[in-house]
Write a protein that holds these residues in place. Sequence first.
Motif, PDB file in Angstrom:
ATOM      1  N   GLU A  46      -8.966   5.183  -3.554  1.00 59.94           N
ATOM      2  CA  GLU A  46      -7.819   4.403  -3.104  1.00 59.94           C
ATOM      3  C   GLU A  46      -6.555   5.232  -3.323  1.00 59.94           C
ATOM      4  N   TRP A  47      -5.636   5.125  -2.361  1.00 59.45           N
ATOM      5  CA  TRP A  47      -4.406   5.910  -2.463  1.00 59.45           C
ATOM      6  C   TRP A  47      -3.738   5.643  -3.808  1.00 59.45           C
ATOM      7  N   TYR A  48      -3.470   6.701  -4.554  1.00 63.51           N
ATOM      8  CA  TYR A  48      -3.053   6.537  -5.937  1.00 63.51           C
ATOM      9  C   TYR A  48      -1.589   6.876  -6.202  1.00 63.51           C
ATOM     10  N   LEU A  49      -0.852   7.361  -5.206  1.00 62.51           N
ATOM     11  CA  LEU A  49       0.574   7.578  -5.382  1.00 62.51           C
ATOM     12  C   LEU A  49       1.306   6.309  -4.935  1.00 62.51           C
ATOM     13  N   SER A  50       1.101   5.240  -5.691  1.00 62.39           N
ATOM     14  CA  SER A  50       1.580   3.916  -5.293  1.00 62.39           C
ATOM     15  C   SER A  50       3.095   3.821  -5.220  1.00 62.39           C
ATOM     16  N   ASP A  51       3.798   4.629  -6.006  1.00 62.45           N
ATOM     17  CA  ASP A  51       5.263   4.575  -6.011  1.00 62.45           C
ATOM     18  C   ASP A  51       5.873   5.445  -4.917  1.00 62.45           C
ATOM     19  N   ASP A  52       5.025   6.118  -4.189  1.00 61.66           N
ATOM     20  CA  ASP A  52       5.538   7.068  -3.195  1.00 61.66           C
ATOM     21  C   ASP A  52       4.631   7.090  -1.966  1.00 61.66           C
ATOM     22  N   LYS A  53       4.317   5.927  -1.428  1.00 62.10           N
ATOM     23  CA  LYS A  53       3.404   5.844  -0.282  1.00 62.10           C
ATOM     24  C   LYS A  53       4.198   5.782   1.016  1.00 62.10           C
ATOM     25  N   TYR A  81      -7.077   4.880   1.906  1.00 62.25           N
ATOM     26  CA  TYR A  81      -8.171   5.490   1.153  1.00 62.25           C
ATOM     27  C   TYR A  81      -8.319   6.960   1.541  1.00 62.25           C
ATOM     28  N   ILE A  82      -8.698   7.767   0.576  1.00 61.24           N
ATOM     29  CA  ILE A  82      -8.963   9.186   0.783  1.00 61.24           C
ATOM     30  C   ILE A  82     -10.477   9.387   0.743  1.00 61.24           C
ATOM     31  N   VAL A  83     -11.012   9.978   1.783  1.00 63.63           N
ATOM     32  CA  VAL A  83     -12.461  10.146   1.903  1.00 63.63           C
ATOM     33  C   VAL A  83     -12.832  11.611   1.687  1.00 63.63           C
ATOM     34  N   ARG A  84     -13.813  11.817   0.828  1.00 64.80           N
ATOM     35  CA  ARG A  84     -14.341  13.163   0.595  1.00 64.80           C
ATOM     36  C   ARG A  84     -15.861  13.123   0.682  1.00 64.80           C
ATOM     37  N   ASN A  88     -14.062  13.378  -7.242  1.00 61.33           N
ATOM     38  CA  ASN A  88     -13.411  12.115  -7.598  1.00 61.33           C
ATOM     39  C   ASN A  88     -12.090  12.304  -8.337  1.00 61.33           C
ATOM     40  N   VAL A  89     -11.571  13.522  -8.330  1.00 61.06           N
ATOM     41  CA  VAL A  89     -10.346  13.810  -9.078  1.00 61.06           C
ATOM     42  C   VAL A  89      -9.119  13.448  -8.241  1.00 61.06           C
ATOM     43  N   LYS A  90      -8.177  12.765  -8.871  1.00 61.63           N
ATOM     44  CA  LYS A  90      -6.925  12.408  -8.206  1.00 61.63           C
ATOM     45  C   LYS A  90      -5.953  13.580  -8.362  1.00 61.63           C
TER      46      LYS A  90
END
Length: 238
Positions: A69-76, A83-86, A119-121
């Motif tokens: 799930e997009w993890y830069l919540s304060d800067d989206k 979502y980011i898919v790998r 799985n690394v952010k």
Amino acid sequence: MKNTIIIILSIAVIALGGYFVYDKVIVKDNECVEKENSNNNDSISNNETINRNKDEYVGLALSRYAMLEWYLSDDKMASDPDYIVRRIDLPKLLFDTENAKKLNEKIYNDYIYDIENLNVKTEKPYEVEITYDYYIMNNILSLMVERSASSSRGGSGNSRRGYYYDIKNDEELSVDEVAKMFDITLDKVRNYNLSLNKKDSKNAKEISSIMLFQQGCEVYYNTASNVIESVRVECKKG
């Protein structure tokens, strides 16, 4: 005496009831779990069969997938995905020889960063997909691994690595050895580009990888401006 008989009968009834529960419930539950696992294994096997056509030369070393799930919540930004898919599908040679195992280890290590960071952010969110293809021609197996990476914050690109294995002689080959073996030269690449009136026809400076096909070889080469281009040229083992 009568009370003793009643107690014995009661114990027997409880024991039979316990056996019934074990036989009809616990055992059946275990059978369901085993059947479910069996079905899952069959599903994996069938998927591999569908994707790899009962392959006996190349198989999956690992297949991993992550959705972050997009993890830069304060800067989206509006362009950022939710979502980011790998995904990584990494191949291995299915030959039980030391040289084949060494080549498998080499392939694995070439993509160890992506494996360990699946799985690394990371500071800059990125998507990645690693796939592969291969072809066998005259007992020479050419295996191409392609990595595609992109980020909504800018920047994307593809990279390819070629791996070559002589099945008959159990030997890893270099791209230069394969090029010489199938009479693939920079002049061929340049002349083919000239026939297509490609602007970079004279700028091919190095062959980076080759994918062998029956109808011709796909040759990837670096240009003078460090751009990777490709052409399909005639190739035939001498």
